[in-house]
Design an enzyme around this catalytic site. Structure first.
Site, PDB file in Angstrom:
ATOM      1  N   LYS A 118       0.861  -1.181  -0.095  1.00 19.27           N
ATOM      2  CA  LYS A 118      -0.052  -0.051   0.102  1.00 19.27           C
ATOM      3  C   LYS A 118       0.792   1.136   0.048  1.00 19.27           C
ATOM      4  CE  LYS A 118      -4.147  -2.130   2.156  1.00 19.27           C
ATOM      5  NZ  LYS A 118      -5.178  -1.994   3.384  1.00 19.27           N
ATOM      6  N   LYS A 201      -6.274  -9.976  -7.707  1.00 19.79           N
ATOM      7  CA  LYS A 201      -7.672 -10.176  -6.893  1.00 19.79           C
ATOM      8  C   LYS A 201      -8.588  -9.246  -7.349  1.00 19.79           C
ATOM      9  CE  LYS A 201      -8.368  -9.654  -2.125  1.00 19.79           C
ATOM     10  NZ  LYS A 201      -8.037  -9.240  -0.613  1.00 19.79           N
ATOM     11  N   LYS A 204     -12.410  -3.334  -5.821  1.00 23.07           N
ATOM     12  CA  LYS A 204     -13.082  -2.181  -6.018  1.00 23.07           C
ATOM     13  C   LYS A 204     -12.413  -1.061  -6.467  1.00 23.07           C
ATOM     14  CE  LYS A 204     -12.561  -1.512  -1.079  1.00 23.07           C
ATOM     15  NZ  LYS A 204     -13.122  -1.859   0.138  1.00 23.07           N
TER      16      LYS A 204
END
Length: 340
Positions: A118, A201, A204
């Site tokens: 991240k 994966k 969203k």
């Protein structure tokens, strides 16, 4: 306190950062529902404190928290059978999180692969919360003395850290106070992949809406996305080994298996030899039958946000009956002087 005295209790949570997907449903929420019952006390959480480790628009965060709660309920989580909360209404999460900040070691945090992913090259510019949030995640779990946590494969490292923190606290203070929580990783679709790229994966944040099924999608949209999902030219194999090196095929079969509560081998025993032109309509029909009622119920619940807020407030009151005594005992163990 001996380990045999821990009440069998499940805790898990999802960030209300918007865009609930099929991956969230199959990887987490469906298993949350399955674990409701006489075997465990179940506590399920919208982890809004975790969400703000990266910037969130306040109005969007409030909407997304309510929408996630609606998704939990629509999928079958009963607010009377389970404790359903948003994290910020139960202050003991954050209070125990500080204790665990002082138990966890910097080296443990620096090894967290999700932080590295991240933060990327901007590690010096991300929030301290993003770096330290695995200690708060441990507190989320252990403030309930949770014995089991249903998680996806990508969260397994955080569960291992939770176990390390519990073990270090118990060792440092000479107690047997926090349980060594067991991860529950099971099911055919614990990691649902993109419909456009079986190596990634389902997310969203993917710029392509066709890469995912949103839990707010209507029946026609669900069916259309499955019909257009990326596949390969070969027929489906009759056993799981034949899905190796076929990520898109494996993903669609895993989704079918999870939605139908079957194993991958059971599904392939039924559809082995079929081309995708035959299999995809079956998967679309199954997905619509399972998911469309959830999206409809979510929409109905979102029309009455005050009822969602009431459910969350009621859940927080129930949660604090568990968390307040555990935090108080933790403070006593650490040596904090409390009220008389």
């Amino acid at each position: 306190m001996s380990t045999t005295s821990f009440t069998p209790r499940v805790f898990s949570g999802i960030q209300p950062s918007g865009g609930l997907t099929l991956g969230n449903y199959l990887g987490a929420i469906k298993r949350f529902v399955d674990m409701q019952g006489p075997d465990f006390e179940t506590v399920y959480c919208m982890v809004d404190l975790h969400a703000i480790s990266v910037w969130q628009d306040p109005a969007a965060l409030a909407h997304n928290t309510r929408e996630l709660c609606a998704g939990f309920i629509a999928a079958g989580i009963d607010p009377e059978k389970s404790i359903l909360i948003n994290q910020s209404q139960v202050p003991e999460h954050a209070q125990l999180g500080w204790i665990f900040n002082c138990v966890a070691r910097m080296g443990w945090m620096q090894r967290m692969t999700q932080f590295k992913d991240k933060a990327g090259k901007n590690a010096q510019n991300v929030s301290l919360g993003l770096f330290g949030y695995p200690a708060l995640m441990a507190a989320d779990i252990l403030v309930y003395h949770a014995t089991h946590v249903p998680v996806g494969e990508d969260q397994k490292q955080h569960l291992e850290l939770t176990r390390d923190i519990a073990a270090k606290f118990n060792h440092d203070y000479g107690v047997d106070f926090f349980p060594i929580t067991e991860p529950v990783i099971e099911g055919a679709a614990t990691r649902v992949m993109s419909l456009r790229d079986g190596s990634k994966k389902m997310s969203k944040s993917d710029p392509s809406d066709a890469s995912r099924i949103n839990m707010t999608d209507d029946a026609d949209t669900i069916a259309k996305k499955i019909r257009k999902a990326k596949t390969d030219p070969d027929a489906l194999p009759s056993e799981a080994k034949g899905l190796e090196d076929r990520p898109e095929a494996r993903n669609l079969v895993n989704i079918y298996a999870s939605l139908s509560d079957q194993s991958v081998d059971q599904v392939l025993g039924e559809v082995g030899g079929q081309q995708f032109g035959t299999f995809k309509p079956k998967l679309a029909e199954l997905a619509v039958s399972k998911l469309s009622p959830i999206s409809s119920e979510m929409a109905r619940l979102m029309n009455d946000p005050s009822e969602i807020d009431r459910i969350l407030s009621h859940g927080a009151a129930r949660a604090r009956e568990i968390t307040a005594p555990i935090l108080r005992q933790t403070y006593e163990i650490v040596g904090m002087v409390g009220p008389v």
